[in-house]
Structures are given as structure tokens and as C-alpha cells.
Design an enzyme around this catalytic site. Sequence first.
Site, mmCIF file in Angstrom:
data_model
loop_
_atom_site.group_PDB
_atom_site.id
_atom_site.type_symbol
_atom_site.label_atom_id
_atom_site.label_comp_id
_atom_site.label_asym_id
_atom_site.label_seq_id
_atom_site.Cartn_x
_atom_site.Cartn_y
_atom_site.Cartn_z
ATOM 1 N N ARG A 19 -49.637 45.852 -0.615
ATOM 2 C CA ARG A 19 -49.060 46.377 -2.236
ATOM 3 C C ARG A 19 -49.615 44.971 -2.760
ATOM 4 N NH1 ARG A 19 -43.422 48.318 -1.119
ATOM 5 N NH2 ARG A 19 -43.536 50.233 -0.485
ATOM 6 N N ASN A 58 -32.742 57.356 9.258
ATOM 7 C CA ASN A 58 -33.539 56.408 8.273
ATOM 8 C C ASN A 58 -34.526 57.080 7.936
ATOM 9 O OD1 ASN A 58 -35.012 54.863 6.717
ATOM 10 N ND2 ASN A 58 -34.617 52.789 8.465
ATOM 11 N N HIS A 90 -34.349 47.040 -0.619
ATOM 12 C CA HIS A 90 -34.199 46.432 0.685
ATOM 13 C C HIS A 90 -33.241 45.812 0.271
ATOM 14 C CE1 HIS A 90 -38.762 45.103 1.595
ATOM 15 N NE2 HIS A 90 -38.547 46.629 2.150
ATOM 16 N N GLU A 101 -30.836 47.172 9.896
ATOM 17 C CA GLU A 101 -30.585 47.933 8.956
ATOM 18 C C GLU A 101 -29.127 48.985 8.967
ATOM 19 O OE1 GLU A 101 -34.540 48.134 7.702
ATOM 20 O OE2 GLU A 101 -33.665 47.857 5.549
#
Length: 402
Positions: free
Chosen positions: A241, A7, A180, A386
Amino acid sequence: MKILVTNAGSSSLKITCFAAEGLQEVAKGMVERIGQASPALRFSQNGGQVASRPVEAADAGQALRALVACLGEAGLNGADQEEGIVAVGHRVVHGGEEMTRPVLVTPEIKELIARYAALAPLHNPPSLAGIEAAQELFPDAAQVAAFDTAFHASMPERAFIYALPWELYEQDKIRRYGFHGISHGFVFHEAARHLGAEPSGLKAVTCHLGNGCSMAAVNGGAARDTSMGFTPLEGLIMGTRCGDLDPAAVLYLQEQKGLGPAEALELMNHRSGLLALAGIGSGDLRDIEQAAGEGAPRAQLALDAFAYRIKKYIGAYAAALGGLDAVVFTAGIGENSPTVRRLACAGLEFLGLEIDEKLNQEGGEGVREISAPSSRVRLLVIPTNEELAIARQVLRVVRRED
Ligand code: ADP
């Protein structure tokens, strides 16, 4: 036989090694500050720390080589089929419109990942460097790319299209992609399993709330809408963000404040969100909750605005799905902040959502249900994984089940 998952982030690379049989995690490692002054490596086997040291890592490829050396030292990288790594799964952020599922890496796939670097400049290049290093390190292993965007490929056109001149979609591919996806897909299927429901009959809203935050409307395992867009900037308020914003505000910044495109992007990606609203010098939700608890009004506003936007998306996605069976909270904030979950669900009783505040406050491992017995919509906290999701995808590709 083992499966390795990589990753690659913008400045870090994580690996997780699984036994192919049962997908038990056997080791994991990480190199941080890649390409910066003092990269550092950590490696652990079966949960116990084995190595923690400075390392030379100018790029993701070099970081992967250092981590694979740790696997070798730990005896986890045997040369034969029985002991060795038979497949490597790579998380790739952007696969564009073409990549709707995980795939075996071919020269064409590498070319596609390189092409979409234009849309994911911080993520696709290190993924590619990791893939190339893995191909050299494990020439006989299957290399599989798992895309963050792929889960959202099932969105209908009406959900992904922006109302801009048509050629900007057709030629420039400006549209909603969503990110995601590996996490949203994973927690959706975990939710179905927990509820004993057929995934095909389940309507859920999944909330991935970490440093980056996004939500997805999922029907029968297929994403129907998602809050991140052309880039990860759209949608929810995030750590640093801004999320949804009138695009004219950006032009105002450029015209009236003299910001160049790169500066405007930097402002919206790194100096906005919870960090900007709370005004305490941190975009970390733990710090913001603490400041709010001590009575800082802007920290409380940051929390309220963050949760309000999640609530708006729950309502919007319940409408988009034409009903709602479950809401799932995951990632750092989703799994650990009862306050955000409470604020996001407050006042949604009219949709059939009733949170049980006692269950919400209780911590715990694994999948947890936090809805009241009378709640029509089930509320779940599900730890995301993940790496395990990618390892499952790798197995399906290698066994040609996908
Ligand atoms: P990333 O997107 O980098 O993987 P994570 O999923 O680890 O991020 O989420 C990081 C966020 O989770 C941070 O805002 C952090 O404050 C928040 N978080 C982690 N633990 C807690 C906690 N116990 N309470 C509230 N927020 C938490």
C-alpha cells in the site's frame, strides 16, 4: 473454562484457545485460502502440530466449524462449564464511531458490523459470518466483539477530522478511524508494565509495522492520533500500500490513465508500497533488505523511504503529545528488522532518542529495550499478541469490568 478468540481476515480465519484461568494458550489453528480453490487447515495444541490438511471452507463460518471440530478431537471443547468454552471473542476490524470498547454481541451489534461492511468490505463480512457460526456452535457462551477501531475512539476531533465539506463527515462519516487498535493498545500497556510506569502518565508512540503498517500517538493509554485513516490506506508506506498520497494523484490516474475506481484502489492497495518502490517483485521486507544489501539502489530507496516516513510520524506525534517517553516497535518488521529501527531513529537525538546499536542488533524473546542508557526516550521492541489482547478484553466484558 476456556476462551476462544477468532480473527477473520479477508481470506483466512485464525482461532486461539486460552485457559480462562491465567490466559495460557492451549491451542491454535488457522484456515487459509477461504473461498478459494484449495483451502488448508492447520491446528496445533500446546505448540505441537496436530493437524495440517485440505478442508472445505467456502466462507469464514465453515472454516470456524472445521477448526472447532479440531478442538473437539483434541478434547478441548467439553460440554460442561468446567471444560468447555464459556466465551468467544471476535476481532472485528470496523466498529465505526459508535464502538469505543469491546461489547457483548447483540442483534444491534451484528447490524452495526454489517453496516460498517461498507467501509471494511473485506473484513467485516467474514467477522460477521464467524460470529454467526460461533453463536450456533456455542449457544451458551458469551460472544464478545473487539474492534480494531475502538482504541482510536479517544482521538480528539482535531485529529480525526478531514477538512472536507461538513456533511461528508456528518452524513457520510468520512473521517479518520484508525486500525490495528488492539495491537497498539496491547503494546502500550506492555510498555508501561516493562517501564514500571503508570499507564496514565505515559506518552508513547507505538509503531505497528507488519504487512500493514500504522503508528499511534498514545497519552495515558488513550490514542490521540493515528496514521491510518478512513481506510487502512493512509499513513505509512506498507508492503503493497502506498500510504500518504496527494488525492489529486488518484484523480489523475482516473482521468489521464483511464483507471476505474476499483482499478485505482487495487493499484494503491496491492501494487504500491515497498513492492512498487523496490522493483524486485516482492513487498516482503526480508527480500528488500537482502536486495539492498546486494547493492540494488531501488531496494535501498524503498527501505530509506519506508523508514523516513516512520521518522516523520515520530516527530509529528512527539509534537502532538507535547513530549515523548517511549517509542515501541512491534509486528513482523518492528520486531525483526534492526535496519528499519536504526534508520527510523537516526538523527532524532535532538528529541532525546538514542538507539543502542548493539542492543538493536541482538535478537531475543519478549520485551526488549534498545535505547542507550543516556536516551531520554526509551526505545522498546515488544512482540504484539492481538489474540491475548482480545482474550483479556473478553474477560473484562464477561466480568463487567469494562
Ligand atoms: P501481518 O500484517 O500480515 O500480520 P506481519 O506482522 O507478520 O504481517 O509482518 C510481515 C512483515 O514482517 C513482512 O514484510 C516481513 O518481511 C517482515 N519480517 C518478518 N520477519 C522479518 C525479519 N527477520 N527481518 C525483516 N523483516 C521481517
